[in-house]
Scaffold this motif. Structure first.
Motif, mmCIF file in Angstrom:
data_model
loop_
_atom_site.group_PDB
_atom_site.id
_atom_site.type_symbol
_atom_site.label_atom_id
_atom_site.label_comp_id
_atom_site.label_asym_id
_atom_site.label_seq_id
_atom_site.Cartn_x
_atom_site.Cartn_y
_atom_site.Cartn_z
ATOM 1 N N GLN A 5 0.829 -1.207 0.000
ATOM 2 C CA GLN A 5 0.000 0.000 0.000
ATOM 3 C C GLN A 5 0.867 1.263 0.000
ATOM 4 O O GLN A 5 1.886 1.337 0.677
ATOM 5 C CB GLN A 5 -0.913 0.009 1.225
ATOM 6 C CG GLN A 5 -1.926 1.134 1.244
ATOM 7 C CD GLN A 5 -2.854 1.032 2.435
ATOM 8 O OE1 GLN A 5 -2.603 1.616 3.483
ATOM 9 N NE2 GLN A 5 -3.930 0.281 2.289
ATOM 10 N N ARG A 6 0.433 2.256 -0.766
ATOM 11 C CA ARG A 6 1.034 3.593 -0.742
ATOM 12 C C ARG A 6 0.128 4.475 0.107
ATOM 13 O O ARG A 6 -1.079 4.548 -0.150
ATOM 14 C CB ARG A 6 1.165 4.152 -2.156
ATOM 15 C CG ARG A 6 1.830 5.541 -2.215
ATOM 16 C CD ARG A 6 1.965 6.008 -3.662
ATOM 17 N NE ARG A 6 2.470 7.361 -3.766
ATOM 18 C CZ ARG A 6 3.753 7.690 -3.779
ATOM 19 N NH1 ARG A 6 4.666 6.743 -3.708
ATOM 20 N NH2 ARG A 6 4.132 8.954 -3.881
ATOM 21 N N THR A 7 0.701 5.107 1.119
ATOM 22 C CA THR A 7 -0.099 5.784 2.133
ATOM 23 C C THR A 7 0.419 7.188 2.411
ATOM 24 O O THR A 7 1.621 7.420 2.487
ATOM 25 C CB THR A 7 -0.080 4.984 3.457
ATOM 26 O OG1 THR A 7 -0.461 3.643 3.201
ATOM 27 C CG2 THR A 7 -1.036 5.591 4.470
ATOM 28 N N ASN A 8 -0.523 8.095 2.585
ATOM 29 C CA ASN A 8 -0.218 9.447 3.053
ATOM 30 C C ASN A 8 -0.434 9.457 4.566
ATOM 31 O O ASN A 8 -1.567 9.461 5.041
ATOM 32 C CB ASN A 8 -1.133 10.465 2.359
ATOM 33 C CG ASN A 8 -0.824 11.896 2.766
ATOM 34 O OD1 ASN A 8 -0.196 12.151 3.792
ATOM 35 N ND2 ASN A 8 -1.287 12.846 1.974
ATOM 36 N N ILE A 9 0.657 9.429 5.327
ATOM 37 C CA ILE A 9 0.565 9.426 6.780
ATOM 38 C C ILE A 9 0.445 10.873 7.269
ATOM 39 O O ILE A 9 1.307 11.703 7.000
ATOM 40 C CB ILE A 9 1.798 8.762 7.427
ATOM 41 C CG1 ILE A 9 1.905 7.293 7.007
ATOM 42 C CG2 ILE A 9 1.750 8.899 8.952
ATOM 43 C CD1 ILE A 9 0.808 6.419 7.545
ATOM 44 N N LYS A 10 -0.637 11.135 7.988
ATOM 45 C CA LYS A 10 -0.867 12.476 8.525
ATOM 46 C C LYS A 10 -0.476 12.516 10.001
ATOM 47 O O LYS A 10 -0.947 11.711 10.795
ATOM 48 C CB LYS A 10 -2.335 12.868 8.366
ATOM 49 C CG LYS A 10 -2.662 14.272 8.848
ATOM 50 C CD LYS A 10 -4.143 14.571 8.634
ATOM 51 C CE LYS A 10 -4.516 15.952 9.130
ATOM 52 N NZ LYS A 10 -5.970 16.227 8.956
ATOM 53 N N ILE A 11 0.414 13.434 10.325
ATOM 54 C CA ILE A 11 0.880 13.600 11.698
ATOM 55 C C ILE A 11 0.484 14.995 12.184
ATOM 56 O O ILE A 11 0.775 15.987 11.517
ATOM 57 C CB ILE A 11 2.403 13.422 11.799
ATOM 58 C CG1 ILE A 11 2.789 11.976 11.495
ATOM 59 C CG2 ILE A 11 2.921 13.836 13.166
ATOM 60 C CD1 ILE A 11 4.277 11.755 11.434
ATOM 61 N N GLU A 12 -0.176 15.048 13.322
ATOM 62 C CA GLU A 12 -0.565 16.339 13.891
ATOM 63 C C GLU A 12 -0.141 16.404 15.353
ATOM 64 O O GLU A 12 -0.230 15.404 16.075
ATOM 65 C CB GLU A 12 -2.074 16.552 13.790
ATOM 66 C CG GLU A 12 -2.567 16.855 12.398
ATOM 67 C CD GLU A 12 -4.010 17.327 12.388
ATOM 68 O OE1 GLU A 12 -4.254 18.542 12.531
ATOM 69 O OE2 GLU A 12 -4.899 16.458 12.258
ATOM 70 N N ARG A 13 0.318 17.575 15.750
ATOM 71 C CA ARG A 13 0.698 17.738 17.153
ATOM 72 C C ARG A 13 0.667 19.216 17.525
ATOM 73 O O ARG A 13 1.078 20.074 16.749
ATOM 74 C CB ARG A 13 2.090 17.167 17.401
ATOM 75 C CG ARG A 13 2.557 17.326 18.852
ATOM 76 C CD ARG A 13 3.665 16.362 19.187
ATOM 77 N NE ARG A 13 3.190 14.986 19.177
ATOM 78 C CZ ARG A 13 3.956 13.933 19.457
ATOM 79 N NH1 ARG A 13 5.225 14.098 19.741
ATOM 80 N NH2 ARG A 13 3.467 12.720 19.443
ATOM 81 N N ASP A 14 0.143 19.488 18.735
ATOM 82 C CA ASP A 14 0.225 20.824 19.321
ATOM 83 C C ASP A 14 1.475 20.880 20.191
ATOM 84 O O ASP A 14 1.679 20.030 21.053
ATOM 85 C CB ASP A 14 -1.014 21.129 20.165
ATOM 86 C CG ASP A 14 -2.235 21.426 19.305
ATOM 87 O OD1 ASP A 14 -2.038 21.900 18.172
ATOM 88 O OD2 ASP A 14 -3.364 21.185 19.751
ATOM 89 N N ILE A 15 2.323 21.865 19.927
ATOM 90 C CA ILE A 15 3.604 21.976 20.617
ATOM 91 C C ILE A 15 3.605 23.188 21.536
ATOM 92 O O ILE A 15 3.222 24.291 21.131
ATOM 93 C CB ILE A 15 4.753 22.088 19.600
ATOM 94 C CG1 ILE A 15 4.781 20.824 18.720
ATOM 95 C CG2 ILE A 15 6.092 22.272 20.304
ATOM 96 C CD1 ILE A 15 5.786 20.902 17.595
#
Length: 215
Positions: free
Chosen positions: A173-183
């Motif tokens: 599988q080809r995947t767009n990994i979404k990473i979110e974080r409040d710093i």
């Protein structure tokens, strides 16, 4: 066609060694640099010089060892050794690799966006493109890299200081990994940012195995 078999064999050995050391696997930089980094971190300059000497000496010896068609064979050899490394890397990942070694990272299409929400918080959102060539789901952690050295940290610096991100990519599988974080940025005075950054340098890790995708 071969005038000196000893020099011809030596040239093939040097060119073969060059091909092996130039392979961009398991990291995005050459295998030679990967080996040298275990002893000396700023290895790129030295490895580049050694590889240049290897391929130059190999081509010179190849020309000397031949009776005729020297220039044609040197040009043909140059074309071949320029195309072998990416072909071999792609073949190995698709047919022989497992775990994180079967993971390809599309560095050029990956990017991060940073936006200050208020004086206490910055929001980071990254889209990282991976492809898993194995049949199995591969879990790993991602660490964001930043090579810029500034007195004042940017978004990548702050994200780099955060904990690694746990992700998984399903088999084939080809995947767009979404990473979110409040710093938390309360320790920074008058900090405001709104920027989009790419391509993104990363390190992925699973157990005691690591791979670097770094320009």
């Amino acid at each position: 066609m071969i005038k000196n078999r000893r020099l011809f064999t030596l040239s093939l050995f040097l060119l073969g060694l060059y091909i092996v050391l130039i392979l961009p696997y398991p990291n995005s930089y050459s295998l030679g640099e990967t080996i040298i980094r275990n002893w000396y971190t700023p290895a790129k300059y030295y490895v580049t010089n050694v590889l240049f000497i290897l391929v130059l000496l190999g081509l010179i010896l190849l020309g000397i060892s031949l009776k005729k068609f020297r220039y044609r064979l040197i040009i043909l050899t140059t074309i071949i050794i320029a195309n072998i490394p990416p072909t071999v890397t792609d073949f190995m990942q698709k047919h022989f690799s497992s775990g994180i070694y079967a993971i390809a990272y599309d560095q050029q299409l990956s990017q991060c966006h940073f936006q200050t929400k208020n004086k206490h918080t910055m929001h980071a959102q990254c889209h990282l493109i991976f492809e898993n060539y194995s049949n199995d789901t591969v879990p790993f952690t991602i660490q964001i890299y930043n090579h810029e050295i500034n007195d004042y940290p940017n978004g990548l610096t702050l994200l780099n200081a955060a904990e690694p991100f746990d992700v998984l990519v399903k088999g084939n599988q080809r995947t767009n990994i979404k990473i979110e974080r409040d710093i938390d940025i309360t320790h920074l005075k008058y900090y405001s940012i709104s920027e989009e950054v790419g391509p993104i340098d990363i390190r992925i890790k699973a157990g005691n195995r690591t791979r670097d995708f770094i320009n």
